[in-house]
Design an enzyme around this catalytic site. Sequence first.
Site, PDB file in Angstrom:
ATOM      1  N   GLU A  94      -0.353  -4.480  -7.745  1.00  0.00           N
ATOM      2  CA  GLU A  94       0.266  -3.462  -8.530  1.00  0.00           C
ATOM      3  C   GLU A  94       0.594  -4.092 -10.028  1.00  0.00           C
ATOM      4  O   GLU A  94       0.885  -5.152 -10.103  1.00  0.00           O
ATOM      5  CB  GLU A  94       1.663  -3.028  -8.198  1.00  0.00           C
ATOM      6  CG  GLU A  94       2.018  -1.737  -8.934  1.00  0.00           C
ATOM      7  CD  GLU A  94       3.056  -1.076  -8.225  1.00  0.00           C
ATOM      8  OE1 GLU A  94       3.985  -1.857  -7.462  1.00  0.00           O
ATOM      9  OE2 GLU A  94       3.608  -0.117  -9.072  1.00  0.00           O
TER      10      GLU A  94
ATOM     11  N   MET B 207       7.307  -6.982  -3.932  1.00  0.00           N
ATOM     12  CA  MET B 207       6.270  -5.985  -3.957  1.00  0.00           C
ATOM     13  C   MET B 207       6.064  -5.349  -2.499  1.00  0.00           C
ATOM     14  O   MET B 207       5.754  -5.850  -1.763  1.00  0.00           O
ATOM     15  CB  MET B 207       4.982  -6.588  -4.406  1.00  0.00           C
ATOM     16  CG  MET B 207       3.685  -5.666  -4.451  1.00  0.00           C
ATOM     17  SD  MET B 207       3.909  -4.600  -5.548  1.00  0.00           S
ATOM     18  CE  MET B 207       2.806  -3.178  -4.840  1.00  0.00           C
ATOM     19  N   GLU B 208       5.940  -4.087  -2.805  1.00  0.00           N
ATOM     20  CA  GLU B 208       5.709  -3.243  -1.538  1.00  0.00           C
ATOM     21  C   GLU B 208       4.551  -3.194  -0.832  1.00  0.00           C
ATOM     22  O   GLU B 208       3.931  -1.919  -0.367  1.00  0.00           O
ATOM     23  CB  GLU B 208       6.319  -1.850  -1.714  1.00  0.00           C
ATOM     24  CG  GLU B 208       5.646  -0.854  -2.461  1.00  0.00           C
ATOM     25  CD  GLU B 208       5.684  -0.904  -3.910  1.00  0.00           C
ATOM     26  OE1 GLU B 208       6.381  -1.805  -4.452  1.00  0.00           O
ATOM     27  OE2 GLU B 208       5.499   0.174  -4.745  1.00  0.00           O
ATOM     28  N   ASN B 209       3.899  -4.301  -0.779  1.00  0.00           N
ATOM     29  CA  ASN B 209       2.418  -4.297   0.177  1.00  0.00           C
ATOM     30  C   ASN B 209       2.578  -3.523   1.537  1.00  0.00           C
ATOM     31  O   ASN B 209       3.511  -3.886   2.131  1.00  0.00           O
ATOM     32  CB  ASN B 209       2.082  -5.511   0.166  1.00  0.00           C
ATOM     33  CG  ASN B 209       1.902  -6.304  -1.314  1.00  0.00           C
ATOM     34  OD1 ASN B 209       1.167  -5.807  -2.127  1.00  0.00           O
ATOM     35  ND2 ASN B 209       2.424  -7.588  -1.264  1.00  0.00           N
TER      36      ASN B 209
ATOM     37  N   GLU C   7      12.185  -2.270  -0.854  1.00  0.00           N
ATOM     38  CA  GLU C   7      10.772  -2.179  -0.586  1.00  0.00           C
ATOM     39  C   GLU C   7      10.448  -1.371   0.822  1.00  0.00           C
ATOM     40  O   GLU C   7       9.440  -0.868   0.666  1.00  0.00           O
ATOM     41  CB  GLU C   7      10.353  -3.584  -0.435  1.00  0.00           C
ATOM     42  CG  GLU C   7      10.732  -4.627  -1.672  1.00  0.00           C
ATOM     43  CD  GLU C   7      10.245  -4.080  -3.028  1.00  0.00           C
ATOM     44  OE1 GLU C   7       8.923  -3.313  -2.863  1.00  0.00           O
ATOM     45  OE2 GLU C   7      10.846  -4.302  -3.927  1.00  0.00           O
TER      46      GLU C   7
ATOM     47  N   HIS D 115       9.881   2.089  -0.058  1.00  0.00           N
ATOM     48  CA  HIS D 115       8.494   2.465  -0.303  1.00  0.00           C
ATOM     49  C   HIS D 115       7.585   2.791   0.644  1.00  0.00           C
ATOM     50  O   HIS D 115       6.595   3.254   0.435  1.00  0.00           O
ATOM     51  CB  HIS D 115       7.962   1.215  -1.240  1.00  0.00           C
ATOM     52  CG  HIS D 115       8.509   1.013  -2.644  1.00  0.00           C
ATOM     53  ND1 HIS D 115       8.331   2.208  -3.473  1.00  0.00           N
ATOM     54  CD2 HIS D 115       9.073   0.136  -3.457  1.00  0.00           C
ATOM     55  CE1 HIS D 115       8.956   1.923  -4.707  1.00  0.00           C
ATOM     56  NE2 HIS D 115       9.299   0.763  -4.855  1.00  0.00           N
TER      57      HIS D 115
HETATM   58 ZN   LIG Z   1       9.914  -0.665  -6.220  1.00  0.00          ZN
END
Ligand SMILES: [Zn+2]
Length: 836
Positions: A132, A268-270, A303, A306
């Site tokens: 992202e 990071m919400e991978n 996260e 998300h």
């Molecule tokens: Zn976020």
Amino acid sequence: MAEDSSNPYRLPRGVVPRRYELRLEPDLEAFTFAGTVGVDIEVLEPVDDIVLNAAELEINEGDLDGVALAGIDYDDEHERAVLRLGGSASPGPARLNLSFTGTLNDQLRGFYRSTFTDDDGDERVIATTQFESTNARRAFPCWDEPDLKAVFEVTLVVPDNLMAVSSGAEISSQATGDGRRAVSFASTMEMSTYLLAFIVGPLEATEPVDVNGTPLRIVHPIGKGHLTEYALDAGAFCLSFFEDYFAIDYPGDKLDLVAIPDFAFGAMENMGCVTFREILLLLDPDSSTQQERQTAVDVIAHELAHMWFGNLVTMKWWNGIWLKEAFATFCEMLAVDAYRPDWKRWLAFGLSRAAAFDVDALAATRAIEYPVVSPADAEGMYDLLTYEKGAAAVRMLEQYLGADQFRDGVRHYLRHHSYANTETHDLWDALAESTGEPARDVMDSWIFQGGHPVVTAAAGDDGTVTLSQSRFRYDGQTDDARWQVPVVAAVGTDTGERTDRLVLEDPVALGGDRPVWVMVNSGADGFYRVAYEGELLDRLLDGGPDLDPLQRYVLVDDQWALTVADRLAVADYLGFAERMAIAEDDLAVWRRLAGTLGTLDHMVPDAGQAGLQARVRAMVGPAWGRVGWEPVAGENDRIGELRGVLARTLAVGGNDAEAIARCRGLMAAEGVDPALAAAAIAVVAATGDEADYEEIHQRYENAPTPQLELRYLMALTTFDNPALMDRTLAATLDGTVRSQDAGFVLRGCLENRNHGPRAWAYIAEQWDEINQRLPSAIVPRMLGGISALSTPELATEVDAFLEAHPVPQGPLIVAQHLERQRINVQLRRRVQEALG
Ligand SMILES: [Zn+2]
């Protein structure tokens, strides 16, 4: 922005991807990778070439359905490759195959390398991803826009002794006969490119915990398994909490939370493979403070929210980033409040909201949502206004609609748009549909215009109280901006108490019996300031009800904001703070009070410092008498934390010799309560000498947990000694401090009471080096420290420097820091007049 074919940053839509089969072979010694990608595409209209995103990649060869490409052109500006077909492809399904090579960079984006030193003292390398917003294109050629969702099947070819994880669950691992294995992962759900992740390195995983059928693990650099239990417990709680809140099963097949030593952002919400800074996943509950533990749980909750809000339902284009971030931030509070009700998470939210208010009171604020043409335009969206003001706006709406009705509307929205993409108004429409309330009308005034109002309560001669609004700005300017302000006000009359609710636009007199006192924003969830005219504040404080901590918090925060805006005299604020401090026992209120006292201490002239310190000691005294040095077994976490805040305020702000001596003793002692231990380090650093510096530096280098490491590191910024300041500054660029942390250290140095100007001189001198070494997003944040340089001379100097050295990745953020600095120059002048 909708799909606009005139936007050069949007790919043509004649060909869309459905499924990627991606195979990558990273070389962790040469820092390169080779890959192939086969993409099942759908040709929607006849095309002569296929345009997709690629950056810093070399595409070596390719074919479409077995027919070799005629050529490849690169458009570096738009980070694209144009694949020339040498003929026309007709509508229908087709298969595109490409092979390519790239570099494992050290820029913490795309497919990059992170390093750490293992227990044997050897440097080890991890290859990991951060996509992202638009960095998937640095790892493989792809249609790198959020609405071009597809399925991903990943295979990683890795040395036998390394672990590999990706978004899907591992389904096979086969030896390739050359000391490596090909590890294949299950297909992901249909999702955006920015959510894919793959990681290879000397990693270990905890045993999975089963959460309603989903295996949850913590993945971490080898040797750190003993620090995983806390995050695993919090992660399991949050996963289950959100399945319940959203009433939709977790949309992946497994969930790994992965600790990465070098990381540009917080986390990071991978999908299925969420990456974090180590400090947010690896912790020892016995030595970490409540604040440190809460921060970790916050980010884990954020996260995981998300996975639904952002991953399952995704914004159409980057203008929608704010909604997923604001909503996930709101969800943080919900989940953490449920996980640890004793932490009173919504109270602590007041502090982050205060930070958003602070930016939003500037002329250089921005609307939460704004048009985004290029992805770079959206880079400025990852700020306090998106996360904290956005979350506050969501909270305001939730409270206005009712928590259950709001949740039902969110469920409706997620069900309706699963696996698809939305615009912001789709959420308001879903909420309106399920609640019958005009959510969009209320929200538009908060989302599409910057700033916020101050609601003024004024008593008329006849005893009526009138509420009116105007834009609140620190510089005293105003304009004709108006908001639909959902006001909740507690009103006391001769006959009793009542709660008035209204949506304020034009001035309105409160109806009913005449108020004796009024508390506007009594629910404390409105994103607006309140100013009480005449005697109304005194009437509230003297004759009003017992205020709850959140209400007291809002009063302190508003009075301070009015002081910064020069609507309240500095001396009057101090008098007010003294009055509030007498009976105050709440952590959040004390944190806010202590923060404002710290600012005054920073600005007071040397001649007035002793006088201010005496007043600070007197303010802390009563609360300190109740809390004291000795933790009580089984006491609430927030009391322990309050003890730390008070000890630090007494010792540093109050310059209390006995408290300083006690802190020195605590620093040397073993088994000290974490909050006191943290306070002791801060106190010793702020008042210490070179030997103390050596000790803390030593502890930094050998810290057993990420929390202690950061605690010691940040303490190094506060010594009152120019030579020690120089050492800390040098450590940010000589490899001692990780590039992910260097910006925060420099910011801390800028905020040093006496040596901030020295830090500025260093930053100006090392500007190019700093810009090369720090992750680009951190540079504008580092500059937040300039607001502490509050003399007219420094303001002029900094302004001229940044005029000549612009920061293209965050021009608005820099403009905000500069404006905040000028506001502080004025505030400092008034502080010097009042307390000199
Ligand atoms: Zn976020």
